[in-house]
Write an enzyme that holds these catalytic residues in place. Structure first.
Site, PDB file in Angstrom:
ATOM      1  N   ALA A  63      20.330  -5.854 -18.847  1.00  0.00           N
ATOM      2  CA  ALA A  63      21.224  -5.357 -19.896  1.00  0.00           C
ATOM      3  C   ALA A  63      21.434  -6.483 -20.901  1.00  0.00           C
ATOM      4  O   ALA A  63      21.242  -7.655 -20.577  1.00  0.00           O
ATOM      5  CB  ALA A  63      22.557  -4.954 -19.273  1.00  0.00           C
ATOM      6  N   GLY A 102      19.140  -5.036 -15.063  1.00  0.00           N
ATOM      7  CA  GLY A 102      18.864  -3.697 -15.582  1.00  0.00           C
ATOM      8  C   GLY A 102      17.372  -3.482 -15.821  1.00  0.00           C
ATOM      9  O   GLY A 102      16.898  -2.342 -15.797  1.00  0.00           O
ATOM     10  N   GLU A 105      16.069  -2.401 -12.649  1.00  0.00           N
ATOM     11  CA  GLU A 105      16.620  -1.062 -12.389  1.00  0.00           C
ATOM     12  C   GLU A 105      15.873   0.000 -13.204  1.00  0.00           C
ATOM     13  O   GLU A 105      15.670   1.125 -12.742  1.00  0.00           O
ATOM     14  CB  GLU A 105      18.122  -1.055 -12.693  1.00  0.00           C
ATOM     15  CG  GLU A 105      18.886  -1.917 -11.691  1.00  0.00           C
ATOM     16  CD  GLU A 105      20.346  -2.100 -12.058  1.00  0.00           C
ATOM     17  OE1 GLU A 105      20.601  -2.747 -13.087  1.00  0.00           O
ATOM     18  OE2 GLU A 105      21.209  -1.588 -11.327  1.00  0.00           O
ATOM     19  N   GLU A 125      22.558 -10.131 -11.162  1.00  0.00           N
ATOM     20  CA  GLU A 125      23.892  -9.786 -11.682  1.00  0.00           C
ATOM     21  C   GLU A 125      25.010 -10.566 -11.007  1.00  0.00           C
ATOM     22  O   GLU A 125      25.995 -10.946 -11.645  1.00  0.00           O
ATOM     23  CB  GLU A 125      24.155  -8.282 -11.520  1.00  0.00           C
ATOM     24  CG  GLU A 125      23.420  -7.395 -12.517  1.00  0.00           C
ATOM     25  CD  GLU A 125      22.029  -6.986 -12.059  1.00  0.00           C
ATOM     26  OE1 GLU A 125      21.491  -7.643 -11.142  1.00  0.00           O
ATOM     27  OE2 GLU A 125      21.477  -6.023 -12.623  1.00  0.00           O
TER      28      GLU A 125
HETATM   29  C1  3H9 Z   1      22.560  -6.358 -16.053  1.00  0.00           C
HETATM   30  O1  3H9 Z   1      21.401  -6.142 -16.217  1.00  0.00           O
HETATM   31  C2  3H9 Z   1      23.564  -5.307 -15.661  1.00  0.00           C
HETATM   32  C3  3H9 Z   1      22.937  -4.049 -15.175  1.00  0.00           C
HETATM   33  O2  3H9 Z   1      22.698  -4.107 -13.791  1.00  0.00           O
HETATM   34  C4  3H9 Z   1      23.847  -2.876 -15.360  1.00  0.00           C
HETATM   35  C5  3H9 Z   1      24.080  -2.425 -16.741  1.00  0.00           C
HETATM   36  C6  3H9 Z   1      24.884  -1.155 -16.822  1.00  0.00           C
HETATM   37  N1  3H9 Z   1      20.930 -10.419 -22.640  1.00  0.00           N
HETATM   38  O3  3H9 Z   1      17.057 -18.190 -20.703  1.00  0.00           O
HETATM   39  P1  3H9 Z   1      16.243 -18.318 -21.942  1.00  0.00           P
HETATM   40  C7  3H9 Z   1      18.724 -14.740 -24.339  1.00  0.00           C
HETATM   41  S1  3H9 Z   1      23.208  -7.901 -16.328  1.00  0.00           S
HETATM   42  C8  3H9 Z   1      21.055 -11.039 -23.825  1.00  0.00           C
HETATM   43  O4  3H9 Z   1      16.389 -19.546 -22.750  1.00  0.00           O
HETATM   44  P2  3H9 Z   1      13.841 -18.384 -20.363  1.00  0.00           P
HETATM   45  C9  3H9 Z   1      19.248 -16.144 -24.047  1.00  0.00           C
HETATM   46  O5  3H9 Z   1      20.630 -16.226 -24.288  1.00  0.00           O
HETATM   47  C10 3H9 Z   1      21.820  -8.874 -16.857  1.00  0.00           C
HETATM   48  N2  3H9 Z   1      20.424 -12.198 -24.130  1.00  0.00           N
HETATM   49  O6  3H9 Z   1      14.675 -18.060 -21.675  1.00  0.00           O
HETATM   50  C11 3H9 Z   1      18.422 -16.980 -25.013  1.00  0.00           C
HETATM   51  O7  3H9 Z   1      18.998 -16.868 -26.292  1.00  0.00           O
HETATM   52  P3  3H9 Z   1      18.940 -18.103 -27.326  1.00  0.00           P
HETATM   53  C12 3H9 Z   1      20.972  -9.271 -15.726  1.00  0.00           C
HETATM   54  C13 3H9 Z   1      19.632 -12.726 -23.184  1.00  0.00           C
HETATM   55  O8  3H9 Z   1      12.460 -17.986 -20.651  1.00  0.00           O
HETATM   56  C14 3H9 Z   1      17.083 -16.259 -25.031  1.00  0.00           C
HETATM   57  O9  3H9 Z   1      17.342 -14.917 -24.568  1.00  0.00           O
HETATM   58  N3  3H9 Z   1      19.928 -10.151 -16.204  1.00  0.00           N
HETATM   59  C15 3H9 Z   1      19.457 -12.123 -21.936  1.00  0.00           C
HETATM   60  O10 3H9 Z   1      14.134 -19.770 -19.899  1.00  0.00           O
HETATM   61  C16 3H9 Z   1      16.035 -16.886 -24.131  1.00  0.00           C
HETATM   62  O11 3H9 Z   1      16.598 -17.033 -22.840  1.00  0.00           O
HETATM   63  C17 3H9 Z   1      20.048 -11.469 -16.162  1.00  0.00           C
HETATM   64  O12 3H9 Z   1      21.019 -12.012 -15.680  1.00  0.00           O
HETATM   65  C18 3H9 Z   1      20.147 -10.918 -21.666  1.00  0.00           C
HETATM   66  N4  3H9 Z   1      20.034 -10.268 -20.504  1.00  0.00           N
HETATM   67  O13 3H9 Z   1      14.438 -17.410 -19.239  1.00  0.00           O
HETATM   68  C19 3H9 Z   1      18.899 -12.263 -16.720  1.00  0.00           C
HETATM   69  N5  3H9 Z   1      18.621 -12.891 -21.193  1.00  0.00           N
HETATM   70  O14 3H9 Z   1      17.493 -18.378 -27.544  1.00  0.00           O
HETATM   71  C20 3H9 Z   1      19.399 -13.325 -17.636  1.00  0.00           C
HETATM   72  C21 3H9 Z   1      18.282 -13.929 -21.981  1.00  0.00           C
HETATM   73  O15 3H9 Z   1      19.690 -17.609 -28.523  1.00  0.00           O
HETATM   74  N6  3H9 Z   1      18.315 -14.053 -18.271  1.00  0.00           N
HETATM   75  N7  3H9 Z   1      18.880 -13.834 -23.175  1.00  0.00           N
HETATM   76  O16 3H9 Z   1      19.644 -19.248 -26.628  1.00  0.00           O
HETATM   77  C22 3H9 Z   1      17.597 -14.993 -17.623  1.00  0.00           C
HETATM   78  O17 3H9 Z   1      17.749 -15.237 -16.434  1.00  0.00           O
HETATM   79  C23 3H9 Z   1      16.610 -15.779 -18.433  1.00  0.00           C
HETATM   80  O18 3H9 Z   1      16.990 -15.686 -19.775  1.00  0.00           O
HETATM   81  C24 3H9 Z   1      15.142 -15.297 -18.302  1.00  0.00           C
HETATM   82  C25 3H9 Z   1      14.273 -16.035 -19.358  1.00  0.00           C
HETATM   83  C26 3H9 Z   1      14.644 -15.650 -16.898  1.00  0.00           C
HETATM   84  C27 3H9 Z   1      15.042 -13.823 -18.547  1.00  0.00           C
END
Ligand code: 3H9
Length: 702
Positions: A63, A102, A105, A125
């Site tokens: 999400a 998500g 999911e 999450e």
């Molecule tokens: C969820 O899904 C809830 C659902 O179950 C239910 C819903 C109803 N959203 O980390 P990076 C941005 S909760 C918005 O440097 P990497 C991040 O801020 C979510 N922005 O890259 C950054 O921005 P900036 C569950 C996001 O390659 C840029 O993208 N998911 C999101 O080192 C690059 O990120 C997670 O918890 C997001 N979801 O790592 C995953 N994700 O460049 C969270 C990233 O402006 N994300 N951004 O600073 C991660 O773990 C890592 O970002 C990922 C990539 C492994 C994906």
């Protein structure tokens, strides 16, 4: 609307590609695109199956975290997922890269999943104070059983394609072009009769767990052990219990929705999402562009192989960077290298490393007693005795041998980096790299810029931190930098409070309850009370000049109670144990010291103990911001959480302060100033200004 989904026809297959750079979160435009694409594919008689994939390096990162807590537009994620799940045409997820939260999911709503070997799936999450709220808590147990699903969701860690296949989350791991692989998989499904497999309809793996409540007890124990004071884990366990015991998918989804809503409004969720963005924000330095040229770092030199030098060397070895470590004589060198080897051997005994890995890491380590041997290092870090004269002399020696352009770094925890730079003819290469002990374990790296440190040196050092698996925060060059400057007020208050009426055990307990891993007196025992005592003796300071907050510790040292190392300090430690017990003799010494100082002891409430220990952190944090030593409030939060054990679920001292209300904090500080006087409680002008304007530190974040 943010993000989009490209739709194209490949013969009888509709290919939908999620495009929301850089990592394809499920923002409003993506949800709209998913919803439109599914409708279009269902309405088109030429389409027999759908393949869903992601553009770039991610499938879907989950999400859109930035939408939480605010207004969201476009179709809801649940509506999208329901239409996918209900689709009469089979949908294949071609997981090209990260499928988190998500994102996974969404893949679980597809009827089949194929994955690239290097792609990762995960439900992280819990790390954000949330639960998988788009059906993950209900679908995953149906796919892999409750125990494995709980383990996966409570760890929050990602796993690569082959492991996902082994666990049963995906159907196939496919090499080569994953989109082509997904299309041919979809064509095979069509050729086999277009069967649609909906996870929601399966319960074979759930039924045995209905007779096995132990699964949930185990999960709760795991959560209590690994995620102390976290709210989300229990919410997750309850959802899986509902999946197992209610049997009906929609009833389980209702529990998931209720628990997700509880997580969403919980302060921990807000704090942990603040941490997520803060961790990324600290890498951004306003006057150092992202495309600044980086210096190559292929070899490191470390001066000193004591506790810090050894730990710093291990940090490099652990990521495959060769190290030359220097000691003054062969004996000290052998001892230091022996300790590094022993630390690795302990990892082998604990099953965390193999003997081959140890050999490989030790093979990257060279010991020397000659400065000249540091002449090939791209970065040289001194970890010698914390004294400015010793450091300056060391920098002169480093400069004489270091190759042009090498980064010359000090591991000082608070001394003047510019003075060290002045000792060289290349101040642009000089920087502070303050590792925290144990350096191979602690995540924080304070990077300290001097007045003339070049942008290349700063950018390379920040990048080096990332490569060492640390979180690097840039600090200005002022005594104590960010962390230790703030710590001074915290420890001083703890020392005063015990003289005014509390016991060390009350103070430690209050901070433990707040979520710190240990209280200030437990910390003193761990570090060793004798360090300060010996330094004071050496300096020839008269007993009456010893700061009153050090008097109790010095008396304990006179009794040879140096802390854990002598099994006695503020606490008594049974032989071989690190868990101390309270000692009435210490309380007597504290009371006697109060009497000697003419301080009348009165009861101090736990609430006051907490405020008096934490508010100096916040007040000094405000000064650090005013002085431009920390770039943003979130930089301070990252420092305190990763270097000083401040509980992550609070979001760090500055975020926590905003939640308490700066006006409330200021009022207490003024009250403490009236009661206890002294300069310790002078409010920082920034704190006064923000409180007067009704703002928080977050308003400075930009
Ligand atoms: C969820 O899904 C809830 C659902 O179950 C239910 C819903 C109803 N959203 O980390 P990076 C941005 S909760 C918005 O440097 P990497 C991040 O801020 C979510 N922005 O890259 C950054 O921005 P900036 C569950 C996001 O390659 C840029 O993208 N998911 C999101 O080192 C690059 O990120 C997670 O918890 C997001 N979801 O790592 C995953 N994700 O460049 C969270 C990233 O402006 N994300 N951004 O600073 C991660 O773990 C890592 O970002 C990922 C990539 C492994 C994906």
């Amino acid at each position: 609307m943010k993000g989009t989904v490209h739709y194209e026809l490949r013969n009888n297959i509709a290919l939908m590609t999620i495009d929301n750079p850089p990592v394809n979160p499920l923002s409003s435009g993506v949800r709209q695109g998913l919803s439109d694409g599914i409708s279009q594919a269902l309405a088109d008689d030429n389409v027999q199956a759908i393949v869903l994939t992601g553009a770039g390096r991610a499938f879907i990162a989950g999400a859109d975290i930035s939408e939480f807590g605010g207004e969201s537009t476009g179709p809801s994620l649940h509506d999208c997922l329901n239409s996918m799940d209900a689709s009469s045409k089979p949908i294949v997820a071609a997981i090209n890269g990260t499928a988190f939260g998500g994102g996974l999911e969404v893949a679980l709503c597809c009827h089949y999943r194929v994955i690239s070997p290097g792609a990762q799936v995960g439900l992280p999450e819990v790390k954000l104070g949330l639960l998988p709220g788009a059906g993950g808590t209900q679908r995953l147990p149906r796919l892999v059983g409750a125990a494995k699903a709980l383990d996966f969701m409570l760890s929050g860690d990602g796993i690569p394609g082959p492991q996902a296949k082994e666990l049963g989350i995906v159907d196939e791991v496919m090499d080569g072009d994953i989109v082509e692989a997904g299309i041919s998989y979809a064509q095979q499904v069509v050729a086999d009769g277009s069967k649609v497999r909906r996870i929601r309809d399966e319960d074979a793996l759930l039924l045995p767990d209905r007779e096995n409540p132990q699964v949930f007890d185990n999960a709760r124990k795991q959560a209590a052990r690994k995620m102390r004071k976290r709210f989300a884990p229990e919410m997750i366990v309850q959802c899986v219990e509902a999946a197992v015991n209610l049997g009906d998918f929609d009833a389980g989804m209702k529990v998931e929705a209720e628990n997700f809503a509880q997580c969403l409004k919980h302060p921990q969720r807000e704090a942990l999402i603040h941490m997520f963005f803060a961790e990324r924000e600290v890498a951004k330095i306003p006057d150092v562009p992202r495309d600044t040229t980086l210096k190559p770092i292929e070899r490191a030199g470390v001066i000193g192989c004591g506790t810090m030098g050894g730990g710093i060397s291990m940090s490099f070895l652990n990521v495959g960077i060769p190290v030359t470590v220097l000691e003054l004589d062969q004996e000290a060198l052998d001892r230091g290298i022996g300790i590094i080897k022993r630390n690795y051997d302990i990892q082998v005994q604990r099953g965390r490393m193999s003997a081959e890995q140890v050999d490989q890491r030790m093979g990257l380590l060279t010991g020397t007693t000659e400065y000249a041997d540091l002449n090939t290092a791209d970065v040289i870090i001194e970890a010698v005795y914390e004294n400015i004269d010793v450091k300056v002399e060391t920098f002169k020696k480093i400069e004489a041998v270091a190759k042009p352009g090498a980064i010359l770094a000090s591991n000082t925890s608070g001394l003047d980096v510019d003075k060290m730079a002045d000792a060289t003819s290349r101040p642009e290469d000089v920087i502070g790299l303050h590792f925290f002990s144990p350096a191979n374990v602690m995540r924080l790296l304070e990077v300290v810029r001097g007045a003339r440190t070049s942008k290349e040196t700063i950018a390379t050092s920040m990048q080096l931190g990332k490569r060492l698996n640390k979180i690097a925060v840039l600090s200005g060059n002022a005594p104590g930098f960010i962390g230790n400057r703030m710590l001074a007020g915290y420890t001083r208050q703890a020392g005063e409070i015990i003289l005014q009426g509390a016991t060390p055990y009350q103070v430690d307990n209050v901070l433990l309850q707040f979520g710190m891993p240990m209280g200030p007196f437990q910390m003193n025992d761990l570090v060793g009370l004798d360090l300060g005592w010996r330094a004071r003796k050496l300096s020839g300071i008269k007993p009456e000049e010893v700061p009153i907050t050090a008097r109790v510790a010095d008396k304990l040292c006179e009794l040879e109670r140096f802390g854990q190392k002598t099994n006695r300090g503020f606490y008594i430690y049974p032989e071989g144990s690190r868990a101390g017990t309270a000692d009435p003799e210490v309380v007597e010494i504290v009371e006697q010291t109060s009497a000697e100082l003419g301080i009348t002891r009165t009861e101090i409430s736990d609430e006051e103990v907490l405020k008096r220990c934490l508010y100096p952190l916040i007040n000094e944090g405000a000064r650090i911001l005013e002085d431009g030593i920390a770039i943003r409030p979130c930089d301070i939060d990252i420092v305190y959480i990763n270097g000083y054990g401040f509980p992550e679920v609070t979001g760090g001292p500055m975020f926590w302060a905003d939640q308490q209300g700066l006006d409330n904090i200021l009022a207490d500080i003024k009250r403490f100033a009236e009661t206890y006087g002294g300069d310790a409680w002078q409010p920082a002008p920034l704190l006064e200004r923000l409180a007067a304007e009704g703002k928080g530190f977050a308003s400075l974040q930009g």
